[in-house]
Structures are given as C-alpha cells and as structure tokens.
Design a protein around this motif. Sequence first.
Motif, PDB file in Angstrom:
ATOM      1  N   THR A 121       1.515 -74.974 -41.997  1.00  0.00           N
ATOM      2  CA  THR A 121       0.460 -75.942 -42.324  1.00  0.00           C
ATOM      3  C   THR A 121       1.011 -77.068 -43.194  1.00  0.00           C
ATOM      4  N   SER A 325      -1.058 -78.491 -37.097  1.00  0.00           N
ATOM      5  CA  SER A 325      -1.370 -77.076 -36.858  1.00  0.00           C
ATOM      6  C   SER A 325      -2.401 -76.562 -37.852  1.00  0.00           C
ATOM      7  N   ALA A 326      -2.544 -77.259 -38.977  1.00  0.00           N
ATOM      8  CA  ALA A 326      -3.481 -76.830 -40.020  1.00  0.00           C
ATOM      9  C   ALA A 326      -4.908 -77.176 -39.628  1.00  0.00           C
ATOM     10  N   ASP A 330      -7.564 -73.166 -43.782  1.00  0.00           N
ATOM     11  CA  ASP A 330      -6.124 -73.300 -44.032  1.00  0.00           C
ATOM     12  C   ASP A 330      -5.756 -74.752 -44.320  1.00  0.00           C
ATOM     13  N   ALA A 331      -6.326 -75.680 -43.570  1.00  0.00           N
ATOM     14  CA  ALA A 331      -6.043 -77.094 -43.794  1.00  0.00           C
ATOM     15  C   ALA A 331      -6.571 -77.561 -45.145  1.00  0.00           C
ATOM     16  N   THR A 334      -4.406 -76.116 -47.871  1.00  0.00           N
ATOM     17  CA  THR A 334      -3.092 -76.764 -47.877  1.00  0.00           C
ATOM     18  C   THR A 334      -3.165 -78.135 -48.515  1.00  0.00           C
TER      19      THR A 334
END
Length: 433
Positions: A121, A325-326, A330-331, A334
């Motif tokens: 991520t 991909s994040a 999760d994004a 991150t």
Amino acid sequence: MSKKFLPLISILLILSFALAACSPKTTEAPVVEEPVAEEPAPETEAPVAEETEVAAPAEEELTGTVTIWHSKKNEETNSLNAIVIAFKEKYPGVEFEQLFVPADDLRNKFETAVATGSGPTMIIGNADWGPASYDAMLVQDLTPMMTPGLMDTLNDAAANSVRYKDAIVGLPINLKGVLLFRNKSIVPEPAADWNDLIAKATAATSGDVQGMVFETGFFFAAGHLYALGADLMDTTSGVPTFNNEAGVAWLTALKNVKDAGIPTVNNSDDDVNLFKVGKAGMIIDGLWNVKALTDAIGAENLVIDPWPAGMSGYVQNDNIYLTTSAAGDDALATYKFMEFFVSPEAQAFWASAGTPELPMAAGIPVVKGMEVTDPLAKQAIACFAGGTAFPVIPQMGVYWDPMNNAILSVLDKGTDPAVALQEAFDSVSGAVK
C-alpha cells in the motif's frame, strides 16, 4: 564518493457528525381571564447555569493494514521501525507489514505487483519514480485526502518535486543534494552574492591555496539558473524554457567566475580533493561528502553556507507513495501513516538515521523549522532552504549533454553565452517528445 554516479480510491476523508435536535412540543394556548392589576413582582436574578465538563474527543478510530516495501537497511530500518511504533501508539488498531527488497529490484517488483492489483500500500522510493508511476496509474494523487496546509510545512523545493499534473504524487521524507562548503580557516566569512563570492575567493588565494575551486558541471551549476530568474523546463511537458535573458545571465555568471581567475572543474573530484588537503577554501558539492570533508579538515573548520544571492543548488529527496493497490481501510490507514511520517515527531526519528559512510544520508529533516542538534545538519537545512527542486520527469534525461556542452563551450571555447544557450535550446527542443 565520486560525483560520476549522477544522473540520479482517491479517498475523501470525511468525518460525519450527527446533531440531534429536540423541537419543543406545541400545545393549545389556554384561555385566561383579563387579570386584575397587581403590584409588580420583585425582580429576581436568573439562576446561573452550572458549568459542565466536556470531554475531549478521543483519537480517531483507525483500522487497516499498512504494507510497506522498501530497500532501507541498518539505521534507516531502525528509524522506520521507531516511526511505526510511535504511530501505533496513536492508532493501535492499525497493523503493519514490511518487506525489504534490494534497491536494484525494488522498482521493478513494485511496478509488476501493483499493476496486477497486489503488492504494497506504500512504497519508499526515489523522487523520479513519482511522475512515471502516476502516469502508469501505480500511485495515487494525495490531494483529495491531504490535510490543508501540509505542503507548506515542508521544504519548498522538496514539496515542488512531488507536484505533477496538478496532483501531489507522493510526500518527500528527507533532503539531499548540492551544498556550498567553506573552510573557514581559509575563507573566514560567507559570501553575500556572486560578486562577493569572487572577491572573497580572490582575496583568499595565496600560493598554492585557492580561495575557491568552482564546479561547473551541469548538475552542480544548474541551480544558479533558477536563482537568476530562469526555469529550466516546463515540469509537466519537459519543454525547455531557459532560453531568455535570465538564462544568458546564468552562463555569463559562470564565465565571470573563470575570467576572475578562479579555477573551475567540470564533473571532476579535483575540487573535493583540493578541499580535503586544505588547498581550496570553498567548493560546491553534495551532501554525500559531508563525512569525508569533516574527517579531512576537521569539524571546527567545515561550514555549510546559505546560498549567496543569485546562487542555488538542486535539492533531491526520497519519497513515500500511496499505491493504487491501497483501498478502503488500508488506504486510509496508509495515508494517515504517510502524513505522520512527515510530522516533526517522526522526522526526529528519521533524522537519527544514517551510516558511517553517509551519516546524514537519511537524516536531513524535510519539515521546516525543525530543531536539530548537529551543527552541520542545521547549516545544511539553511542551505537547502534556498535550494531548487531537481526535475524528476523522464524528459530530464535529454538535458544533460546539451546543457553541459553549453557551459563548456562558453568557458573553454569563448562562445558567446547567448549563442551557446541557443544551441542547447535547439538540441533539447528537438529531443523532447
């Protein structure tokens, strides 16, 4: 270290607050008889409302997994781990996964993985990965989720290096690049501008000691172009923009240095070697040589000066990127970690990183106004404050030879600066696609 190594979703964060409002009940007004006049009631003070203690809002709940790929080793890894631990103290619901990938393999592995929807991520990589990765839809624009004013807290040149096509494609995490070094036992005071630099270098020249050996290699000299009011290129298209009066003034300033009798070198280590043995009072070189220069002439003699008026140097940096991909929690986790990475708290950990060979390789903080204890690091920050963002778009590759040839043509062949600049402009314009 030799100089020859050179040429170097979208989530909207919205907090919803529910406000509950109670409307008063409506009842039919009672019918009353006309009252008989009475003595007015004595005035009474309104009761004072008791103060109630309002609890401070708790830290935002945050979950998700931050997956980091990097090629950092030793002290830098320790500093990265310290930043992770400090972040988890604030957001214990966030998990971390880290993968070390050798530097030579990191970019290819990252591009391959993210292109298929997997991989990290977040990635720690070079600044020049940003534009190409953004165009390839491998990294995200951070603008929609960014805390207002964040970029203003960072070194201006480093912040400019992540601006591309109206997007913020990453965040810079350190400062590296070109600096002005001085041996104060030879040249006691810093120069104020070009003329003062020439005067001080001339006055300090005696016997086999030169007041300055001036580096004219394009990487080391291009910063002065910006300080004199020109731009090298349009940093979106790569189209050259240097062919103007300010560009001519740049080449003329370099010519004036040589005409004054100050020795010049072009992408050579001769200036560094003379400085190390006490035969040169000032040189323009990179952060990577700080330890070697300190060991050679002593910390009591080595000074990093702010750039004199009309002079500057390229600032480089490593970046952190939010990959495509994040997604989801999760994004969000991150990105929150990325912002934490460029906070004074985290930068203090990062500033403790380094290696015996490159003690400040990761350790010059990118945050403005941070207090550092190392005197040379403090001086480097002041010099970088007057620095210029190194262009990171792929088109930069076509500039090296034409621009360096223009410098050499003026200094070694006596070519008129305007003519040499036009030749470089024509060459670059033909190569930019």
